[in-house]
Design a protein around this motif. Structure first.
Motif, PDB file in Angstrom:
ATOM      1  N   ASN A 248       0.825  -1.210   0.000  1.00 25.75           N
ATOM      2  CA  ASN A 248       0.000   0.000   0.000  1.00 25.75           C
ATOM      3  C   ASN A 248       0.861   1.261   0.000  1.00 25.75           C
ATOM      4  OD1 ASN A 248      -2.350  -1.527   0.062  1.00 25.75           O
ATOM      5  ND2 ASN A 248      -2.425  -1.575   2.290  1.00 25.75           N
ATOM      6  N   ASN A 249       1.954   1.221   0.756  1.00 31.60           N
ATOM      7  CA  ASN A 249       2.859   2.368   0.781  1.00 31.60           C
ATOM      8  C   ASN A 249       3.538   2.576  -0.571  1.00 31.60           C
ATOM      9  OD1 ASN A 249       2.490   3.277   3.456  1.00 31.60           O
ATOM     10  ND2 ASN A 249       3.881   1.723   4.255  1.00 31.60           N
ATOM     11  N   LEU A 250       3.848   1.474  -1.252  1.00 33.06           N
ATOM     12  CA  LEU A 250       4.439   1.576  -2.589  1.00 33.06           C
ATOM     13  C   LEU A 250       3.484   2.271  -3.554  1.00 33.06           C
ATOM     14  CD1 LEU A 250       6.173  -1.888  -3.138  1.00 33.06           C
ATOM     15  CD2 LEU A 250       7.292   0.346  -3.220  1.00 33.06           C
ATOM     16  N   HIS A 251       2.210   1.934  -3.454  1.00 31.74           N
ATOM     17  CA  HIS A 251       1.211   2.580  -4.309  1.00 31.74           C
ATOM     18  C   HIS A 251       1.190   4.082  -4.054  1.00 31.74           C
ATOM     19  CE1 HIS A 251      -1.267  -1.415  -4.643  1.00 31.74           C
ATOM     20  NE2 HIS A 251      -0.089  -1.485  -5.220  1.00 31.74           N
ATOM     21  N   TRP A 252       1.264   4.467  -2.776  1.00 30.85           N
ATOM     22  CA  TRP A 252       1.236   5.886  -2.432  1.00 30.85           C
ATOM     23  C   TRP A 252       2.498   6.595  -2.936  1.00 30.85           C
ATOM     24  CZ3 TRP A 252      -2.345   9.210  -1.123  1.00 30.85           C
ATOM     25  CH2 TRP A 252      -1.961  10.465  -0.630  1.00 30.85           C
ATOM     26  N   VAL A 253       3.650   5.936  -2.792  1.00 38.68           N
ATOM     27  CA  VAL A 253       4.910   6.528  -3.260  1.00 38.68           C
ATOM     28  C   VAL A 253       4.872   6.728  -4.770  1.00 38.68           C
ATOM     29  CG1 VAL A 253       7.386   6.111  -3.558  1.00 38.68           C
ATOM     30  CG2 VAL A 253       6.316   5.674  -1.346  1.00 38.68           C
ATOM     31  N   MET A 254       4.387   5.722  -5.494  1.00 39.73           N
ATOM     32  CA  MET A 254       4.299   5.847  -6.949  1.00 39.73           C
ATOM     33  C   MET A 254       3.353   6.974  -7.346  1.00 39.73           C
ATOM     34  SD  MET A 254       4.353   1.982  -8.492  1.00 39.73           S
ATOM     35  CE  MET A 254       4.531   2.599 -10.163  1.00 39.73           C
ATOM     36  N   ALA A 255       2.221   7.060  -6.656  1.00 39.09           N
ATOM     37  CA  ALA A 255       1.261   8.122  -6.945  1.00 39.09           C
ATOM     38  C   ALA A 255       1.872   9.489  -6.664  1.00 39.09           C
ATOM     39  CB  ALA A 255      -0.006   7.927  -6.109  1.00 39.09           C
ATOM     40  N   SER A 256       2.603   9.583  -5.563  1.00 39.76           N
ATOM     41  CA  SER A 256       3.247  10.846  -5.199  1.00 39.76           C
ATOM     42  C   SER A 256       4.299  11.245  -6.224  1.00 39.76           C
ATOM     43  CB  SER A 256       3.884  10.717  -3.810  1.00 39.76           C
ATOM     44  OG  SER A 256       4.505  11.922  -3.430  1.00 39.76           O
ATOM     45  N   MET A 257       5.082  10.274  -6.687  1.00 38.99           N
ATOM     46  CA  MET A 257       6.100  10.548  -7.707  1.00 38.99           C
ATOM     47  C   MET A 257       5.463  11.092  -8.978  1.00 38.99           C
ATOM     48  SD  MET A 257       8.747   7.341  -7.573  1.00 38.99           S
ATOM     49  CE  MET A 257      10.051   7.221  -6.350  1.00 38.99           C
ATOM     50  N   GLN A 258       4.395  10.460  -9.408  1.00 38.50           N
ATOM     51  CA  GLN A 258       3.755  10.872 -10.650  1.00 38.50           C
ATOM     52  C   GLN A 258       3.014  12.194 -10.488  1.00 38.50           C
ATOM     53  OE1 GLN A 258       1.614   7.753 -12.684  1.00 38.50           O
ATOM     54  NE2 GLN A 258       3.067   6.206 -12.059  1.00 38.50           N
ATOM     55  N   ALA A 259       2.563  12.483  -9.264  1.00 40.40           N
ATOM     56  CA  ALA A 259       1.862  13.745  -9.022  1.00 40.40           C
ATOM     57  C   ALA A 259       2.819  14.929  -9.041  1.00 40.40           C
ATOM     58  CB  ALA A 259       1.134  13.690  -7.682  1.00 40.40           C
ATOM     59  N   THR A 260       4.014  14.728  -8.489  1.00 40.60           N
ATOM     60  CA  THR A 260       4.969  15.830  -8.380  1.00 40.60           C
ATOM     61  C   THR A 260       5.886  15.941  -9.591  1.00 40.60           C
ATOM     62  OG1 THR A 260       6.488  14.385  -7.148  1.00 40.60           O
ATOM     63  CG2 THR A 260       4.992  15.763  -5.870  1.00 40.60           C
ATOM     64  N   CYS A 261       6.026  14.832 -10.313  1.00 34.25           N
ATOM     65  CA  CYS A 261       6.931  14.844 -11.465  1.00 34.25           C
ATOM     66  C   CYS A 261       6.446  13.817 -12.480  1.00 34.25           C
ATOM     67  CB  CYS A 261       8.356  14.519 -11.012  1.00 34.25           C
ATOM     68  SG  CYS A 261       9.603  14.733 -12.299  1.00 34.25           S
TER      69      CYS A 261
END
Length: 228
Positions: A163-176
């Protein structure tokens, strides 16, 4: 902040997003980046509402952990939207004269006293949009085969990491947004991307010991996830 799992809860969440879109348009303009981010989230929430309303939705399966995962996402999303909508309503309630000399507040206070920059809230909205999109995409392909099942069934540590990996990936794509190309070309031996994921997972509270223990499984999951 309570949030159930009935279709009514998701209708209310989608309505809240639309109210926030309207408030943002009035406060900032239809083309402002904040308005665009809220509108993107509203579109994704409409898609989510459609999925939840299906009588044969995979989310209705008993014992399926995705209900819990989605509830966590929905609660966080509701928290941000409720706070932002309240701030925008207050600003829109000012007279024309007051608004002409008052910029939209750059700091927003949440119910727990936490203060956030408006820019951070914009990023958080984008992260929720990406995270819910990823959730729905994984739902449509029934997760990620053997690797996904392994992450789901081999202990609470791996479930939390997933679940944390999903959030990290989403955050990466949101910011960059260009991070997507990094993920789609990721190999299990890519040390740079792995270090980035490891750093972000530790920030989210995953211990180095747990990461070391499950490193191979995590790398395989990220590799497969990046191909979807």
């Amino acid at each position: 902040m309570s949030f159930g799992f009935g279709i009514g809860d998701f209708i209310l969440l989608t309505d809240l997003a639309w109210t926030t879109v309207e408030n943002a348009r009035k406060a900032c303009g239809a083309l402002d980046s904040l308005t665009c981010e809220v509108n993107s989230l509203h579109i994704v929430l409409q898609r989510l509402q459609t999925e939840v309303s299906k009588p044969d939705s995979i989310l209705d399966r008993k014992g399926d952990n995705r209900r819990k995962d989605l509830r966590t996402l929905a609660r966080g999303c509701k928290r941000v939207l409720s706070t932002l909508s309240g701030v925008l309503e207050k600003y829109n309630g000012l007279s024309e004269e007051q608004r002409s000399v008052t910029k939209l507040w750059q700091k927003v206070k949440f119910g727990n006293g936490e203060m956030q920059d408006l820019g951070n809230i914009r990023t958080e909205l984008a992260t929720y949009t990406q995270s819910i999109t990823l959730f729905l995409n994984l739902l449509s392909i029934r997760e990620l085969g053997r690797v996904g099942r392994y992450m789901e069934t081999h202990g609470e540590d791996l479930r939390d990491i997933k679940n944390n990996l999903h959030w990290v990936m989403a955050s990466m794509q949101a910011t960059c947004p260009e991070e997507k190309s990094i993920l789609t070309t990721y190999t299990e031996d890519d040390k740079t991307v792995w270090k980035e994921f490891r750093r972000e997972l530790i920030k989210l509270g995953v211990s180095s010991r747990v990461l070391k223990k499950h490193e191979d499984a995590i790398k395989k999951y990220v590799f497969v996830l990046g191909k979807k």
